[in-house]
Design a protein around this motif. Structure first.
Motif, PDB file in Angstrom:
ATOM      1  N   LYS A 372      48.531 -11.576   5.658  1.00  0.00           N
ATOM      2  CA  LYS A 372      47.132 -11.974   5.451  1.00  0.00           C
ATOM      3  C   LYS A 372      46.905 -13.412   5.944  1.00  0.00           C
ATOM      4  O   LYS A 372      45.887 -13.720   6.570  1.00  0.00           O
ATOM      5  N   ASP A 373      47.857 -14.286   5.658  1.00  0.00           N
ATOM      6  CA  ASP A 373      47.768 -15.688   6.123  1.00  0.00           C
ATOM      7  C   ASP A 373      47.660 -15.740   7.647  1.00  0.00           C
ATOM      8  O   ASP A 373      46.860 -16.494   8.209  1.00  0.00           O
ATOM      9  N   SER A 374      48.518 -14.951   8.300  1.00  0.00           N
ATOM     10  CA  SER A 374      48.573 -14.986   9.757  1.00  0.00           C
ATOM     11  C   SER A 374      47.252 -14.507  10.357  1.00  0.00           C
ATOM     12  O   SER A 374      46.717 -15.113  11.299  1.00  0.00           O
ATOM     13  N   ALA A 375      46.704 -13.431   9.805  1.00  0.00           N
ATOM     14  CA  ALA A 375      45.414 -12.907  10.291  1.00  0.00           C
ATOM     15  C   ALA A 375      44.314 -13.945  10.101  1.00  0.00           C
ATOM     16  O   ALA A 375      43.473 -14.168  10.991  1.00  0.00           O
ATOM     17  N   TRP A 376      44.323 -14.600   8.938  1.00  0.00           N
ATOM     18  CA  TRP A 376      43.313 -15.642   8.682  1.00  0.00           C
ATOM     19  C   TRP A 376      43.457 -16.799   9.680  1.00  0.00           C
ATOM     20  O   TRP A 376      42.482 -17.301  10.230  1.00  0.00           O
ATOM     21  N   LEU A 377      44.712 -17.224   9.928  1.00  0.00           N
ATOM     22  CA  LEU A 377      44.959 -18.330  10.864  1.00  0.00           C
ATOM     23  C   LEU A 377      44.467 -18.001  12.266  1.00  0.00           C
ATOM     24  O   LEU A 377      43.916 -18.848  12.966  1.00  0.00           O
ATOM     25  N   GLU A 378      44.666 -16.745  12.678  1.00  0.00           N
ATOM     26  CA  GLU A 378      44.238 -16.342  14.026  1.00  0.00           C
ATOM     27  C   GLU A 378      42.722 -16.385  14.152  1.00  0.00           C
ATOM     28  O   GLU A 378      42.185 -16.687  15.211  1.00  0.00           O
ATOM     29  N   SER A 379      42.022 -16.098  13.050  1.00  0.00           N
ATOM     30  CA  SER A 379      40.561 -16.022  13.125  1.00  0.00           C
ATOM     31  C   SER A 379      39.901 -17.377  12.836  1.00  0.00           C
ATOM     32  O   SER A 379      38.696 -17.537  13.018  1.00  0.00           O
ATOM     33  N   LEU A 380      40.688 -18.351  12.397  1.00  0.00           N
ATOM     34  CA  LEU A 380      40.131 -19.639  11.980  1.00  0.00           C
ATOM     35  C   LEU A 380      39.640 -20.460  13.179  1.00  0.00           C
ATOM     36  O   LEU A 380      40.298 -20.516  14.212  1.00  0.00           O
ATOM     37  N   ASP A 381      38.472 -21.111  13.006  1.00  0.00           N
ATOM     38  CA  ASP A 381      38.013 -22.087  13.995  1.00  0.00           C
ATOM     39  C   ASP A 381      38.436 -23.475  13.507  1.00  0.00           C
ATOM     40  O   ASP A 381      37.795 -24.046  12.628  1.00  0.00           O
ATOM     41  N   PRO A 382      39.533 -24.023  14.068  1.00  0.00           N
ATOM     42  CA  PRO A 382      40.077 -25.279  13.522  1.00  0.00           C
ATOM     43  C   PRO A 382      39.201 -26.490  13.823  1.00  0.00           C
ATOM     44  O   PRO A 382      39.435 -27.562  13.268  1.00  0.00           O
ATOM     45  N   ALA A 383      38.205 -26.326  14.681  1.00  0.00           N
ATOM     46  CA  ALA A 383      37.366 -27.483  15.029  1.00  0.00           C
ATOM     47  C   ALA A 383      36.423 -27.856  13.891  1.00  0.00           C
ATOM     48  O   ALA A 383      35.984 -28.993  13.797  1.00  0.00           O
ATOM     49  N   ARG A 384      36.076 -26.864  13.036  1.00  0.00           N
ATOM     50  CA  ARG A 384      35.125 -27.143  11.943  1.00  0.00           C
ATOM     51  C   ARG A 384      35.671 -26.645  10.615  1.00  0.00           C
ATOM     52  O   ARG A 384      35.162 -25.665  10.054  1.00  0.00           O
ATOM     53  N   PRO A 385      36.708 -27.286  10.101  1.00  0.00           N
ATOM     54  CA  PRO A 385      37.291 -26.774   8.855  1.00  0.00           C
ATOM     55  C   PRO A 385      36.420 -27.101   7.648  1.00  0.00           C
ATOM     56  O   PRO A 385      35.850 -28.190   7.562  1.00  0.00           O
ATOM     57  N   THR A 386      36.317 -26.143   6.740  1.00  0.00           N
ATOM     58  CA  THR A 386      35.678 -26.412   5.452  1.00  0.00           C
ATOM     59  C   THR A 386      36.755 -26.918   4.500  1.00  0.00           C
ATOM     60  O   THR A 386      37.965 -26.848   4.791  1.00  0.00           O
ATOM     61  N   GLN A 387      36.317 -27.402   3.336  1.00  0.00           N
ATOM     62  CA  GLN A 387      37.268 -27.825   2.312  1.00  0.00           C
ATOM     63  C   GLN A 387      38.186 -26.658   1.927  1.00  0.00           C
ATOM     64  O   GLN A 387      39.395 -26.848   1.710  1.00  0.00           O
ATOM     65  N   ASP A 388      37.622 -25.459   1.870  1.00  0.00           N
ATOM     66  CA  ASP A 388      38.427 -24.276   1.535  1.00  0.00           C
ATOM     67  C   ASP A 388      39.481 -23.982   2.608  1.00  0.00           C
ATOM     68  O   ASP A 388      40.582 -23.540   2.294  1.00  0.00           O
ATOM     69  N   ASP A 389      39.118 -24.220   3.876  1.00  0.00           N
ATOM     70  CA  ASP A 389      40.083 -24.001   4.960  1.00  0.00           C
ATOM     71  C   ASP A 389      41.280 -24.947   4.800  1.00  0.00           C
ATOM     72  O   ASP A 389      42.438 -24.546   4.967  1.00  0.00           O
ATOM     73  N   VAL A 390      40.988 -26.205   4.480  1.00  0.00           N
ATOM     74  CA  VAL A 390      42.062 -27.192   4.295  1.00  0.00           C
ATOM     75  C   VAL A 390      42.968 -26.759   3.148  1.00  0.00           C
ATOM     76  O   VAL A 390      44.199 -26.760   3.262  1.00  0.00           O
ATOM     77  N   LYS A 391      42.349 -26.324   2.034  1.00  0.00           N
ATOM     78  CA  LYS A 391      43.132 -25.880   0.860  1.00  0.00           C
ATOM     79  C   LYS A 391      44.001 -24.672   1.219  1.00  0.00           C
ATOM     80  O   LYS A 391      45.164 -24.568   0.806  1.00  0.00           O
ATOM     81  N   ARG A 392      43.437 -23.739   1.988  1.00  0.00           N
ATOM     82  CA  ARG A 392      44.201 -22.532   2.301  1.00  0.00           C
ATOM     83  C   ARG A 392      45.392 -22.866   3.213  1.00  0.00           C
ATOM     84  O   ARG A 392      46.481 -22.320   3.033  1.00  0.00           O
ATOM     85  N   LEU A 393      45.161 -23.764   4.179  1.00  0.00           N
ATOM     86  CA  LEU A 393      46.280 -24.143   5.055  1.00  0.00           C
ATOM     87  C   LEU A 393      47.393 -24.816   4.237  1.00  0.00           C
ATOM     88  O   LEU A 393      48.579 -24.600   4.490  1.00  0.00           O
ATOM     89  N   GLU A 394      47.000 -25.609   3.245  1.00  0.00           N
ATOM     90  CA  GLU A 394      48.005 -26.239   2.371  1.00  0.00           C
ATOM     91  C   GLU A 394      48.807 -25.171   1.625  1.00  0.00           C
ATOM     92  O   GLU A 394      50.034 -25.259   1.516  1.00  0.00           O
ATOM     93  N   ARG A 395      48.129 -24.149   1.119  1.00  0.00           N
ATOM     94  CA  ARG A 395      48.840 -23.096   0.370  1.00  0.00           C
ATOM     95  C   ARG A 395      49.796 -22.323   1.274  1.00  0.00           C
ATOM     96  O   ARG A 395      50.908 -21.973   0.879  1.00  0.00           O
ATOM     97  N   ILE A 396      49.351 -22.074   2.515  1.00  0.00           N
ATOM     98  CA  ILE A 396      50.208 -21.360   3.469  1.00  0.00           C
ATOM     99  C   ILE A 396      51.456 -22.187   3.769  1.00  0.00           C
ATOM    100  O   ILE A 396      52.579 -21.668   3.813  1.00  0.00           O
ATOM    101  N   SER A 397      51.258 -23.485   3.963  1.00  0.00           N
ATOM    102  CA  SER A 397      52.389 -24.367   4.258  1.00  0.00           C
ATOM    103  C   SER A 397      53.379 -24.400   3.092  1.00  0.00           C
ATOM    104  O   SER A 397      54.603 -24.352   3.297  1.00  0.00           O
ATOM    105  N   ILE A 398      52.844 -24.461   1.861  1.00  0.00           N
ATOM    106  CA  ILE A 398      53.722 -24.483   0.685  1.00  0.00           C
ATOM    107  C   ILE A 398      54.469 -23.149   0.553  1.00  0.00           C
ATOM    108  O   ILE A 398      55.649 -23.110   0.187  1.00  0.00           O
ATOM    109  N   ARG A 399      53.802 -22.036   0.894  1.00  0.00           N
ATOM    110  CA  ARG A 399      54.487 -20.742   0.849  1.00  0.00           C
ATOM    111  C   ARG A 399      55.671 -20.732   1.813  1.00  0.00           C
ATOM    112  O   ARG A 399      56.776 -20.307   1.464  1.00  0.00           O
ATOM    113  N   LEU A 400      55.440 -21.237   3.036  1.00  0.00           N
ATOM    114  CA  LEU A 400      56.528 -21.292   4.020  1.00  0.00           C
ATOM    115  C   LEU A 400      57.683 -22.160   3.507  1.00  0.00           C
ATOM    116  O   LEU A 400      58.852 -21.767   3.589  1.00  0.00           O
TER     117      LEU A 400
END
Ligand SMILES: [Zn+2]
Length: 413
Positions: A372-400
């Motif tokens: 699910k993380d990978s699918a979300w990352l592929e669809s993400l537009d990194p040029a305009r991150p929301t606060q939620d996008d930042v939080k989710r990337l942090e959670r993915i990194s901690i999972r790894l």
């Protein structure tokens, strides 16, 4: 049988093997690095716990190596040692003065902690690995033109000292040798912690670089070390250097991807923190935790010495590039490079989410979360991150990171 029983009764040592990797070692520099680690993480020093004879023996070894490397000491200290309170032992500080003459020459600091936990935990990766790189960089890097070099082996980084005034790096910044003057005279700091471990094949030749994104000028130097023919997929941010037989990949990640823990919030993990709090630009290098982290299995035979040798060369190139910068670096504590972080994590999450290339011992639940993380990352537009996008990337990194250290419950993040 009897021997085994009495050994386990004496100390609670897990009987799991050290998981040797059969990593190749051929070059002279790699062998030199291994010799440092074998001494510092040898049984005689018993883990270099602050205030113990093993910690003092490590300081003596570093003193001898600093002297061989031709490092100067500060007259205000009367030697390399800067004593910590309560008999914990010393920080060790060596100096290589700039070749060029100038008034108010700024400093560049390369630091790594040399203490560990003791009690049969010998700390090869944590942190004899980084100290070995520190020694060899001090020995092989000629004086820079425009910056004085400071080589610092910090004491008392491990619990219970971390995040207290007794932590060696905190004591250093709180009691700067008078020759340095103020933290503002330090142009940049490079901190290394856990530099030799390997657990997952795709990261065999990779180290992570965090924190430089808070200084636009330091980050530019980090990115300039980029070589576009990197083999770990096609991220343009991956940088490479070579030892005789091992390519090195340096992967920029944002510091918040390491520090922001779910439910807990921000936690600092190494000696960069004391400098960050004084707005000194810093780069934190680490190959990350493995399942041997803080365990009796963190032993010299598990380290990747050729990658460490490549790191010595890469560090030298980076320091020479930084030496060209004559203006003070800016520092913005909240700055991040989100698009680059996404580019760094995308290929890793993709590999970790596949059955064939997953991190060892990934559970079914974690694998499902990573898909699910990978699918979300592929669809993400990194040029305009929301606060939620930042939080989710942090959670993915901690999972790894959780999976790479083989901690339990990684699917929860
Ligand atoms: Zn540690």
């Amino acid at each position: 049988m009897c021997l085994l029983a009495s050994a386990t009764a004496a100390a609670p040592i897990p009987m799991t093997p050290a998981a040797p990797h059969n990593l190749p070692i051929a070059g002279a520099l790699a062998k030199q690095l291994r010799a440092h680690v074998e001494y510092l993480a040898g049984p005689d020093l018993d883990g270099r716990k602050p205030g113990t004879p093993g910690n003092r023996a490590a300081a003596d070894y570093l003193t001898a190596r600093f002297r061989e490397a031709g490092l100067h000491s500060f007259p205000s200290l009367g030697g390399y040692g800067q004593p910590l309170p309560q008999g914990l032992g010393d920080n060790l500080i060596g100096v290589k003065l700039a070749a060029g003459t100038g008034t108010a020459t700024p400093w560049l600091l390369i630091g790594a902690h040399y203490d560990h936990l003791g009690n049969h935990r010998l700390g090869a990766d944590d942190n004899a690995s980084a100290v070995a790189i520190l020694i060899e960089t001090a020995r092989t890097l000629p004086a820079l033109q425009h910056h004085h070099l400071l080589f610092v082996a910090f004491n008392a980084e491990e619990p219970p000292f971390i995040r207290t005034p007794l932590m060696g790096s905190q004591h250093f910044i709180d009691h700067l040798p008078s020759e340095i003057g103020s933290p503002a005279r330090i142009q940049a700091v490079i901190i290394m912690d856990l530099m030799g471990g390997v657990h997952w094949e795709p990261l065999r030749n990779t180290i992570f670089a965090a924190g430089a994104e808070k200084s636009p000028e330091l980050y530019r130097r980090l990115k300039e070390a980029t070589n576009r023919d990197a083999d770990l997929q096609s991220s343009p941010l991956i940088t490479r250097h070579s030892s005789p037989i091992t390519p090195l990949t340096v992967l920029p990640v944002g510091l918040h991807l390491i520090e922001e823990l779910p439910l807990v919030g921000q936690v600092s993990f190494s000696d960069y923190d004391a400098f960050r709090n004084k707005a000194v630009p810093f780069l934190f290098l680490s190959s990350g935790r493995t399942p041997r982290y803080h365990q009796p299995t963190d032993l010299p035979e598990t380290l990747h010495y050729e990658r460490m040798a490549a790191t010595v060369g890469w560090l030298q190139d980076l320091l020479r590039a930084v030496d060209e910068d004559r203006e003070p670096y800016r520092f913005e504590a909240g700055r991040m490079e989100f698009a680059d972080e996404v580019a760094s994590l995308r290929p890793l999450v993709s590999l970790a989410s596949k059955q064939e290339t997953k991190i060892p011992d990934t559970s079914f639940l974690s694998l499902w979360m990573l898909q699910k993380d990978s699918a979300w990352l592929e669809s993400l537009d990194p040029a305009r991150p929301t606060q939620d996008d930042v939080k989710r990337l942090e959670r993915i990194s901690i999972r790894l990171q959780c999976l790479l250290a083989d901690f339990p419950g990684c699917f929860l993040f």
